[in-house]
Design an enzyme around this catalytic site. Structure first.
Site, short mmCIF file in Angstrom:
data_model
loop_
_atom_site.label_atom_id
_atom_site.label_comp_id
_atom_site.label_asym_id
_atom_site.label_seq_id
_atom_site.Cartn_x
_atom_site.Cartn_y
_atom_site.Cartn_z
N HIS A 208 39.93 36.75 44.87
CA HIS A 208 40.67 36.79 43.61
C HIS A 208 41.46 35.51 43.33
O HIS A 208 42.37 35.52 42.51
CB HIS A 208 41.65 37.97 43.61
CG HIS A 208 41.02 39.27 43.22
ND1 HIS A 208 39.87 39.74 43.79
CD2 HIS A 208 41.40 40.22 42.32
CE1 HIS A 208 39.56 40.92 43.26
NE2 HIS A 208 40.47 41.23 42.36
N GLU B 67 30.67 42.04 33.45
CA GLU B 67 30.89 40.67 32.99
C GLU B 67 29.60 39.97 32.59
O GLU B 67 29.54 39.28 31.56
CB GLU B 67 31.60 39.84 34.06
CG GLU B 67 33.07 40.17 34.26
CD GLU B 67 33.31 41.35 35.17
OE1 GLU B 67 32.32 41.96 35.66
OE2 GLU B 67 34.48 41.68 35.42
C1 LIG Z 1 33.82 42.00 38.80
C2 LIG Z 1 35.22 42.47 38.62
N1 LIG Z 1 35.69 42.65 37.37
C3 LIG Z 1 36.95 43.08 37.18
C4 LIG Z 1 37.77 43.35 38.25
C5 LIG Z 1 39.19 43.82 38.01
N2 LIG Z 1 39.32 45.22 38.38
C6 LIG Z 1 39.76 45.56 39.59
S1 LIG Z 1 39.70 47.19 39.83
C7 LIG Z 1 39.09 47.49 38.30
C8 LIG Z 1 38.80 48.89 37.90
C9 LIG Z 1 37.79 49.53 38.79
O1 LIG Z 1 37.78 50.90 38.61
P1 LIG Z 1 36.89 51.88 39.48
O2 LIG Z 1 35.65 51.19 39.90
O3 LIG Z 1 36.77 53.14 38.75
O4 LIG Z 1 37.73 52.09 40.81
P2 LIG Z 1 39.16 52.77 41.01
O5 LIG Z 1 40.15 51.70 40.67
O6 LIG Z 1 39.25 53.93 40.15
O7 LIG Z 1 39.23 53.08 42.47
C10 LIG Z 1 38.95 46.30 37.61
C11 LIG Z 1 38.47 46.18 36.23
C12 LIG Z 1 37.24 43.13 39.54
N3 LIG Z 1 37.98 43.34 40.63
N4 LIG Z 1 35.96 42.71 39.70
#
Ligand SMILES: Cc1ncc(C[n+]2csc(CCOP(=O)(O)OP(=O)(O)O)c2C)c(N)n1
Lengths: 327, 349
Positions: free
Chosen positions: A129, A60
């Site tokens: 959140h 972000e």
């Molecule tokens: C700073 C931030 N941006 C966006 C999100 C929304 N979000 C939650 S999980 C996710 C994907 C994360 O993927 P990864 O780190 O690969 O973990 P996985 O879900 O595969 O365990 C996103 C974009 C968030 N929680 N925090």
């Protein structure tokens, strides 16, 4: 006019602005191939291609800053935060870079950028959140902040934001994405100026000043109040900054009583600002102290009942209205 | 020696089964709307956390992101407390205040459960800084997804960790996707482990569907760190079988891809290894699985019948010892007055 959802209205606004101005582009997490985490950008990648509708990594601070930089050299970015809770990671870019540039450069660099996404507590998402960010951002001089509550306002405000030559935050109401309302057909240009509140319901006994997710709440409470012979006027702020003092003052001068209901936390909040301005300017019009209904001043708990207790709700709003009406 | 290891591995298999069955129940309860908010399932990735936990001491620090049910269970948080947390109950591991994405269990050295992507990596640096500061030989194990490696906080933390030679094992659970974004579309690297190179942190790649490989690599790393504090980075390649969260149909990937990984299932794999070596019979496996299912079901019953916190309790958790404003009653004082039988003063708003 036809009935569309808040989500569709935002989608139309994005499409129309992308169509109108080749300098406009949309960037954010999952906006292109996934069509947006909340499906607001449905179909835009297919229509405008990956140059104009750009997926990002989870960075972000990076892409918000990229937007500010692109705006410095003439593009008009629309930066989507998956939710405004995640915009806190980009706080420096939104609060320190975007709004300060114009002053620091002696007027050489205005930043025509739109930051948007769902804002405010949704449902049981827990403390990290559930942020309502309007007072955080409205606190920064140089930023404009609007918070539409209906599909028509969503469309009109987003389109205006994109055309504004300053940084504007369009704080969308996550819980209202699927709500419906009447909006002009796509060929009619819907533009709603920033800084213009809207009286969503006329009344004579009390002004309920609200915005975003608290507008449907106020409308429901007004219907209940009607049965008890209390006539509530509903003033939807729509813009937090600039704030439409005239509409607020007109309403309160008519009803002589005001309750502010905000989805944000109380301390240094929107309600505090509105309250200050009313008492400063039209103190003599008031027949009762102004009341404010906000979140409780605590981080958001996950448990459903506790969350409801923390949030503004119909009971709290009813109680506040009755108090100012001495009913 | 041989026998101890044998017992251990069967126990670890049981733990993986528990996580799997627990989450299947959680998924069902989510659909029945007993669980609110977002719910991210770990199914398919069990060998990562169980392999790691098998390699570390109980007092090593563990911290992870929001896909955290497996981490708490592996750490020893009771299935009852985990399920009750999902149900938002007072008996949950965070009294129902944190929810699925925010599991904490101080007693078992599980330091969360963090839902802002990348935001917990600096915390891991801080925890490791503290153990080094206190001259303990504790290791901090920090789990994160492939999506987290593009956050500023991650990069700043890695530099700090490397600079101060902090005893952290950075475990990237590479399940190939961050929501609908594949690593190929998010990251300018041929392989994730190369991130570590930029910070001069030694890196390894491990097959996350193979419990033994995870455990053995982690054991080796942790032993080395205990001798002389330093960071390490491990890219553990794994796969989540379910969507990103309960509301994600995962249409961005193919059935074939999912099937390929399912055939490589970490539970099936460890079971086969143990069976081949004569350490586990089919009957024993079935008994373990039955027990895991029963435990998960019992956790649902426990959660269902547990109480919720009274609503006024929210004021107790903004600050330790209550709000700071003068004249405002502290929850502890209110409690004291209540005990003394005085009518409780009303909390102000
Ligand atoms: C700073 C931030 N941006 C966006 C999100 C929304 N979000 C939650 S999980 C996710 C994907 C994360 O993927 P990864 O780190 O690969 O973990 P996985 O879900 O595969 O365990 C996103 C974009 C968030 N929680 N925090």
């Amino acid at each position: 006019m036809r009935e569309i959802t808040y989500r569709q209205a935002l989608n139309e606004a994005l499409a129309e602005e992308l169509e109108r101005d080749p300098n406009v582009f949309l960037m954010g997490e999952e906006v292109a191939e996934y069509h947006g985490a909340y499906k607001v950008s449905q179909g835009l990648l297919e229509r405008f291609g990956p140059k104009r509708v750009v997926d990002t990594p989870i960075s972000e601070n990076g892409f918000a800053g990229l937007g500010v930089g692109a705006a410095m050299v003439g593009l008009r970015p629309i930066i989507e935060f998956m939710t405004l809770s995640f915009s806190l990671v980009a706080f420096d870019q939104v609060v320190n870079n975007a709004p300060n540039m114009f002053m620091m450069s002696g007027g050489q660099f205005n930043i025509p950028i739109t930051f948007r996404g769902p804002n405010g507590p949704a449902h049981q998402l827990g403390a990290t959140h559930s942020h309502a960010t309007e007072s955080l951002y409205a606190n920064a001089p140089g930023l404009k902040v609007c918070t539409p509550a209906t599909p028509r306002d969503a469309k009109g405000l987003l389109k205006t934001a994109v055309r504004d030559d300053n940084p504007v935050l369009v704080l969308e109401a996550e819980l209202l994405y699927s709500s419906k309302g009447m909006v002009e057909p796509p060929d009619a240009e819907v533009l709603i100026p920033l800084g213009q509140a809207d009286v969503k319901r006329e009344g004579s006994d009390v002004s309920i000043i609200c915005y975003a997710q608290t507008v449907p709440l106020a409308i429901a409470v007004a219907a209940q109040l009607e049965e008890e012979d209390i006539s509530a006027e509903i003033v939807d702020l729509r813009s937090i900054k600039p704030l439409d003092e005239a509409t607020i003052f007109n309403s309160v001068s008519k009803t002589h009583r005001a309750v502010i209901v905000e989805q944000d936390r109380p301390f240094c909040g929107v309600g505090a600002e509105v309250c200050y301005r009313i008492q400063k300017n039209i103190f003599d019009q008031l027949d009762a102290p102004i009341m404010r209904v906000s979140q409780e001043d605590v981080p958001m708990p996950y448990n459903e009942r506790l969350e409801k207790f923390v949030l503004p709700n119909a009971d709290k709003l009813m109680a506040a209205v009755k108090k100012v009406c001495y009913a | 020696m041989q026998r101890a290891e044998q017992r251990d591995e069967v126990e670890m298999l049981a733990l993986m089964l528990l996580i799997r069955r627990f989450e299947e129940r959680a998924s069902q309860q989510y659909q029945a709307q007993k669980i609110g908010g977002f719910c991210h399932l770990y199914i398919g990735q069990e060998a990562v956390v169980v392999g790691a936990v098998a390699a570390v001491r109980d007092d090593d620090y563990i911290i992870t992101a929001y896909r955290d049910h497996g981490h708490a269970l592996a750490r020893g948080t009771s299935p009852n407390a985990c399920m009750a947390e999902l149900f938002g109950k007072a008996t949950g591991c965070c009294q129902g205040l944190g929810g699925s994405m925010h599991f904490f269990d101080k007693k078992n050295h599980m330091y969360g459960g963090h839902a802002i992507v990348g935001a917990h990596v600096p915390l891991a640096a801080g925890m490791a800084f503290a153990s080094k500061y206190r001259e303990e030989d504790r290791v901090t194990i920090c789990f994160f997804g492939d999506g987290a490696i593009n956050q500023g906080s991650f990069h700043e933390a890695l530099n700090l960790i490397a600079l101060y030679k902090l005893p952290v094992v950075l475990i990237c659970e590479n399940n190939l996707f961050a929501m609908g974004t594949s690593v190929k579309r998010s990251t300018s690297l041929k392989q994730i482990v190369d991130r570590a190179e930029g910070y001069d942190i030694p890196g390894d790649i491990v097959d996350g569907m193979n419990f033994r490989e995870v455990r053995d690599k982690l054991s080796e790393i942790v032993t080395s760190i205990r001798k002389d504090p330093h960071p390490a980075f491990v890219e553990i390649r794994t796969y989540r079988y379910r969507g990103h969260s309960m509301s994600d149909p995962a249409s961005y990937r193919t059935k074939d891809e999912l099937e390929k990984y399912r055939l490589d299932d970490p539970i099936i794999r460890l079971r086969a290894q143990l069976t081949r070596e004569g350490k586990l019979t089919n009957e024993q496996f079935d008994a373990l699985d039955k027990k895991a299912k029963e435990t998960a079901l019992a956790a649902v019953k426990f959660a269902e019948s547990s109480p919720e916190l009274p609503v006024e309790k929210v004021y107790d958790y903004a600050y330790l010892n209550g709000p700071m404003e003068p004249g405002r009653p502290r929850p502890a004082d209110l409690e004291q007055k209540r005990r003394e039988g005085a009518p409780a003063p009303k909390a102000q708003s």
